[in-house]
Motif scaffolding. Structure first.
Motif, PDB file in Angstrom:
ATOM      1  N   ALA A  43     -35.922 -17.756   2.527  1.00  0.00           N
ATOM      2  CA  ALA A  43     -34.629 -18.449   2.532  1.00  0.00           C
ATOM      3  C   ALA A  43     -33.464 -17.491   2.729  1.00  0.00           C
ATOM      4  CB  ALA A  43     -34.437 -19.210   1.224  1.00  0.00           C
ATOM      5  N   ARG A  44     -33.707 -16.204   2.570  1.00  0.00           N
ATOM      6  CA  ARG A  44     -32.621 -15.225   2.619  1.00  0.00           C
ATOM      7  C   ARG A  44     -32.837 -14.152   3.675  1.00  0.00           C
ATOM      8  NH1 ARG A  44     -29.274 -15.579  -1.835  1.00  0.00           N
ATOM      9  NH2 ARG A  44     -29.952 -17.146  -3.304  1.00  0.00           N
ATOM     10  N   ARG A  45     -33.825 -14.338   4.516  1.00  0.00           N
ATOM     11  CA  ARG A  45     -34.155 -13.303   5.500  1.00  0.00           C
ATOM     12  C   ARG A  45     -33.031 -13.090   6.507  1.00  0.00           C
ATOM     13  NH1 ARG A  45     -39.678 -14.249   8.038  1.00  0.00           N
ATOM     14  NH2 ARG A  45     -38.575 -15.989   8.982  1.00  0.00           N
ATOM     15  N   ARG A  46     -32.367 -14.157   6.889  1.00  0.00           N
ATOM     16  CA  ARG A  46     -31.257 -14.049   7.846  1.00  0.00           C
ATOM     17  C   ARG A  46     -29.966 -14.465   7.161  1.00  0.00           C
ATOM     18  NH1 ARG A  46     -35.595 -16.056  10.819  1.00  0.00           N
ATOM     19  NH2 ARG A  46     -36.159 -14.709  12.558  1.00  0.00           N
ATOM     20  N   GLN A  47     -29.023 -13.541   7.094  1.00  0.00           N
ATOM     21  CA  GLN A  47     -27.728 -13.846   6.490  1.00  0.00           C
ATOM     22  C   GLN A  47     -26.626 -13.378   7.426  1.00  0.00           C
ATOM     23  OE1 GLN A  47     -27.152 -12.678   2.440  1.00  0.00           O
ATOM     24  NE2 GLN A  47     -24.971 -13.041   2.510  1.00  0.00           N
ATOM     25  N   PHE A  48     -25.640 -14.251   7.604  1.00  0.00           N
ATOM     26  CA  PHE A  48     -24.506 -13.941   8.464  1.00  0.00           C
ATOM     27  C   PHE A  48     -23.376 -13.335   7.638  1.00  0.00           C
ATOM     28  CE2 PHE A  48     -26.905 -17.431  10.272  1.00  0.00           C
ATOM     29  CZ  PHE A  48     -27.146 -16.976  11.543  1.00  0.00           C
ATOM     30  N   THR A  49     -22.427 -12.723   8.297  1.00  0.00           N
ATOM     31  CA  THR A  49     -21.341 -12.050   7.582  1.00  0.00           C
ATOM     32  C   THR A  49     -20.461 -13.017   6.791  1.00  0.00           C
ATOM     33  OG1 THR A  49     -19.971 -12.121   9.567  1.00  0.00           O
ATOM     34  CG2 THR A  49     -21.231 -10.105   9.178  1.00  0.00           C
ATOM     35  N   ASN A  50     -20.470 -14.296   7.161  1.00  0.00           N
ATOM     36  CA  ASN A  50     -19.663 -15.279   6.430  1.00  0.00           C
ATOM     37  C   ASN A  50     -20.387 -15.839   5.205  1.00  0.00           C
ATOM     38  OD1 ASN A  50     -21.566 -16.935   7.581  1.00  0.00           O
ATOM     39  ND2 ASN A  50     -20.110 -18.253   8.646  1.00  0.00           N
ATOM     40  N   GLY A  51     -21.591 -15.335   4.912  1.00  0.00           N
ATOM     41  CA  GLY A  51     -22.345 -15.788   3.753  1.00  0.00           C
ATOM     42  C   GLY A  51     -23.348 -16.884   4.049  1.00  0.00           C
ATOM     43  N   LEU A  67     -29.252 -24.123   8.462  1.00  0.00           N
ATOM     44  CA  LEU A  67     -28.177 -23.225   8.018  1.00  0.00           C
ATOM     45  C   LEU A  67     -27.662 -23.734   6.683  1.00  0.00           C
ATOM     46  CD1 LEU A  67     -26.173 -22.679  11.319  1.00  0.00           C
ATOM     47  CD2 LEU A  67     -27.993 -21.272  10.353  1.00  0.00           C
ATOM     48  N   TRP A  68     -27.570 -22.819   5.728  1.00  0.00           N
ATOM     49  CA  TRP A  68     -27.133 -23.196   4.393  1.00  0.00           C
ATOM     50  C   TRP A  68     -26.325 -22.072   3.786  1.00  0.00           C
ATOM     51  CZ3 TRP A  68     -28.723 -20.787  -0.232  1.00  0.00           C
ATOM     52  CH2 TRP A  68     -29.714 -19.819  -0.085  1.00  0.00           C
ATOM     53  N   GLU A  69     -25.548 -22.432   2.774  1.00  0.00           N
ATOM     54  CA  GLU A  69     -24.831 -21.406   2.023  1.00  0.00           C
ATOM     55  C   GLU A  69     -24.843 -21.769   0.558  1.00  0.00           C
ATOM     56  OE1 GLU A  69     -20.707 -20.907   3.073  1.00  0.00           O
ATOM     57  OE2 GLU A  69     -20.528 -23.013   3.557  1.00  0.00           O
ATOM     58  N   GLU A  70     -24.778 -20.735  -0.239  1.00  0.00           N
ATOM     59  CA  GLU A  70     -24.789 -20.920  -1.679  1.00  0.00           C
ATOM     60  C   GLU A  70     -23.394 -21.280  -2.159  1.00  0.00           C
ATOM     61  OE1 GLU A  70     -26.827 -18.683  -5.480  1.00  0.00           O
ATOM     62  OE2 GLU A  70     -26.927 -17.800  -3.502  1.00  0.00           O
TER      63      GLU A  70
END
Length: 87
Positions: A43-51, A67-70
């Motif tokens: 779930a966290r392998r790909r993270q963008f700079t915007n979170g 695409l999801w964000e915490e």
């Protein structure tokens, strides 16, 4: 972790349940492990700079994106569900 949806990805998932149930089931599997174990590396392998984070399962030979964000505390908000070439 609680999984919530923006309106468009929620509608997308509902449409998949009606028209492509095997794809919807695989997306639901990914959301289930996100809900059960939010620190799972899948779930966290790909993270963008915007979170924003991306889950990218291969379903029937096509790459899909979730695409999801915490959104603290303890909530994952799904912002997009679709084939990777549609974004």
């Amino acid at each position: 972790m609680i999984v919530q949806f923006d309106p468009i990805p929620f509608s997308t998932l509902e449409d998949l349940h009606r028209h492509a149930p095997s794809v919807a089931a695989r997306i639901e599997d990914c959301l289930d492990w996100l809900e059960a174990d939010p620190v799972d590396p899948r779930a966290r392998r790909r993270q963008f700079t915007n979170g924003m984070r991306a889950i990218s399962p291969i379903i029937d030979g096509e790459e899909w994106l979730i695409l999801w964000e915490e959104d603290p505390p303890n909530t994952a908000v799904v912002r997009f569900i679709g084939q990777s070439d549609s974004i």
